[in-house]
Design a protein around this motif. Structure first.
Motif, short mmCIF file in Angstrom:
data_model
loop_
_atom_site.label_atom_id
_atom_site.label_comp_id
_atom_site.label_asym_id
_atom_site.label_seq_id
_atom_site.Cartn_x
_atom_site.Cartn_y
_atom_site.Cartn_z
N VAL A 61 0.85 -1.19 0.00
CA VAL A 61 0.00 0.00 0.00
C VAL A 61 0.88 1.24 0.00
O VAL A 61 1.76 1.39 0.86
N ALA A 72 0.94 5.05 0.64
CA ALA A 72 0.18 6.09 1.31
C ALA A 72 0.95 7.40 1.24
O ALA A 72 2.10 7.48 1.68
N ARG A 106 -6.44 2.30 6.05
CA ARG A 106 -6.86 3.68 5.78
C ARG A 106 -7.42 4.32 7.04
O ARG A 106 -7.11 5.48 7.35
N CYS A 139 -1.90 10.23 6.78
CA CYS A 139 -2.32 10.18 5.38
C CYS A 139 -3.81 10.45 5.36
O CYS A 139 -4.55 9.93 6.22
N GLY A 199 -5.87 9.41 3.19
CA GLY A 199 -6.58 8.24 2.70
C GLY A 199 -7.44 8.47 1.48
O GLY A 199 -8.27 7.62 1.14
N MET A 213 -8.43 8.00 -1.83
CA MET A 213 -8.08 7.07 -2.91
C MET A 213 -8.39 7.66 -4.28
O MET A 213 -7.72 7.36 -5.26
N LEU A 268 -3.88 7.21 -1.64
CA LEU A 268 -3.76 5.87 -1.09
C LEU A 268 -4.07 4.90 -2.22
O LEU A 268 -5.17 4.93 -2.78
N ASN A 289 -7.01 1.67 -6.73
CA ASN A 289 -7.46 2.76 -5.85
C ASN A 289 -8.96 2.70 -5.58
O ASN A 289 -9.61 3.71 -5.39
#
Length: 507
Positions: free
Chosen positions: A29, A31, A192, A201, A203, A205, A210, A246
């Motif tokens: 992942v 981030a 997330r 982060c 998060g 997407m 992310l 994503n």
């Protein structure tokens, strides 16, 4: 780890033409670190800026420009590692990952291959029904993001936007502990959630802040247990990587397609080739992007412009001391302190803003015993109304203080549940102080037993046939309760009405 009782879910099994197959999944992942400046330059990380406007000389790969580490990015990586119960390496180092692409002007990416800043950690992924998967984190390292190539602006040319070049990423690498598409999506969702609680982060997407590279392989039942015993990856089959996912929904669809593709190859007597693939959501299929490179193909070597990164334990301890309460701990506390169900506590802690709102509501009621009542109003009335209006909790027209006051009025018996819904509607659309609205509009619940008795007597006297039916079938007493509530405009205390009706009918 929290003292939570759970059992691991069964692995996803796909029936092939020649027997069953199980899935094995690991994720990388990426981030984006929540900082205002990039990893090695002072250029802005603002999203949506004009193309190539957030680019420093370092980001553009100009000769003689030397990188300078952003301490804020390091702190955020340490914070993330601590939030994932991971080992923090006090000494780490940066390497150059060499490859050539138009959106990588330096001709290399600064990353951490050999000595990452964060070591092994773990994430508990709850799957419902008392099941959860403990996913081990192998490492977290810091690296630069690349730019973006744009191919749909001109039929003959491609364009490059370097705004993302040099933006700090945390690559969070899991072990191959995930056993199904739903688990993979739940893992990304849990990660997330933790990152957003930590503030490391955002998060997002949709903006690419992310995204996940998903490694998928298949094996026969029993082979995964052999891997667990020996840690020999040969039992797991050849994996393929699905790049830049994503979307939770697309992650699940891509894994399912890729697993079935590999099974078909193996059952036809072929061999799965380790490679990087892309997922096409329009066709619901993965397609080959390039053969999977090994580390030596990138010609990694220590970055000569950056000294090894050394941090002090005291600095790490200070970051740890200021960590916020994380989702699992907050959920457990809500269940213990307010008597909430696992489901309700999960809904209220899914997003930090939801949890903050609920706690602010609880602060406006007299006792923790009314926490369950407060949760019902936040989840069912407020969240339901906000969802209908497509609003977030931050945009709620009803403040925590206002909703807390409504709950307090119910708990004290000043208003009934029905009156409370009318009051909520007024506060939602017009605003105002709940207690004042109740007084001014005569909405207070009738608790005077004398007045209630008079209303009950009147209904009984007017409906002798219904009285006889109720005496034969006590369930019909509810009709009298409804009539009394109607005659009092819904203001009578329902509990008192029930008690008096039962006594008057001799039930």
């Amino acid at each position: 780890m929290l003292d939570l009782t759970y059992e691991a879910p069964a692995p996803k099994v796909i029936a092939g033409a020649r027997g069953d197959w199980e899935l094995v999944i690991g994720l990388e992942v990426h981030a984006q670190v929540a900082t205002r400046a990039k990893l090695f330059s002072g250029a802005s990380t603002e999203f949506g800026a004009e193309p190539n406007s957030n680019v420093s000389f370092i980001d553009a790969g100009m000769p003689g420009m030397l990188p300078v580490i952003n301490e804020g990015c390091v702190a955020q990586a340490v914070r993330t590692g601590l939030g994932l119960k991971a080992e923090i390496n006090l000494r780490s180092a940066f390497d150059r990952k060499n490859y050539f692409y138009p959106d990588l002007p330096q001709g290399y990416q600064i990353s951490q291959l050999y000595h990452p800043i964060v070591g092994e950690g773990e994430v508990l992924v709850e799957m419902g029904n008392g099941q959860a998967r403990l996913v081990r984190i192998e490492r977290i390292h810091l690296e630069q993001d690349a730019g973006k190539s744009i191919h749909d602006m001109d039929p003959n040319m491609s364009f490059v936007d370097l705004n993302r070049t040099g933006v700090a990423l945390m690559e969070i690498v899991s072990r191959p502990d995930i056993r199904g598409p739903e688990e993979a999506a739940a893992y990304v969702g849990k990660l997330r959630q933790i990152l957003r609680y930590l503030g490391t982060c955002d998060g997002n997407m949709q903006n690419g802040n992310l995204r996940a590279d998903v490694n998928v392989s298949v094996c026969r039942p029993g082979d995964y247990e052999k891997y667990q015993e020996s840690q020999d990856f040969s039992h797991l089959g050849t994996r393929c990587e699905i790049k830049n996912m994503n979307s939770m929904r697309f992650i699940q669809a891509a894994i399912d397609f890729e697993a079935r593709r590999q099974i078909a190859i193996l059952e036809d007597g072929g061999e799965v080739v380790q490679e990087t693939r892309l997922y096409d959501p329009d066709r619901n299929e993965t397609r080959s992007m390039r053969s999977k490179e090994e580390a030596h193909d990138y010609r990694y070597f220590p970055d000569p412009d950056l000294l090894p990164l050394e941090i002090e334990q005291a600095w790490v301890d200070d970051i740890k001391a200021h960590l916020p309460e994380l989702p699992d701990a907050k959920k457990a506390r809500f269940m213990a302190d307010f008597g909430l169900s696992d489901y309700d506590a999960g809904v209220l802690t899914a997003e930090l803003a939801n949890a903050v709102y609920f706690e602010a509501v609880v602060n406006h009621i007299d006792s923790a015993k009314d926490g369950k009542l407060a949760a019902n109003w936040v989840i069912n009335e407020l969240f339901g109304r906000l969802k209908k209006a497509d609003l977030g909790i931050e945009q709620s027209p009803v403040s925590p203080a206002q909703l807390g006051d409504i709950v307090a009025l119910i708990a004290k018996g000043d208003i009934s549940g029905k009156i409370a819904k009318d009051l909520f509607e007024i506060v939602y659309t017009e605003g105002g102080e709940p207690a004042q609205i109740v007084e001014e509009r005569g909405m207070k619940q009738v608790t005077d037993t004398g007045a209630i008795e008079a209303a009950v007597d009147e209904i009984i006297a007017a409906n002798p046939a219904q009285v006889e039916k109720a005496k034969q079938n006590p369930k019909l007493a509810g009709w009298f309760v409804g009539q009394v509530m109607k005659s009092t405009g819904g203001k009578a205390n329902p509990a008192a009405v029930n008690q008096i009706v039962t006594a008057k009918l001799g039930l």
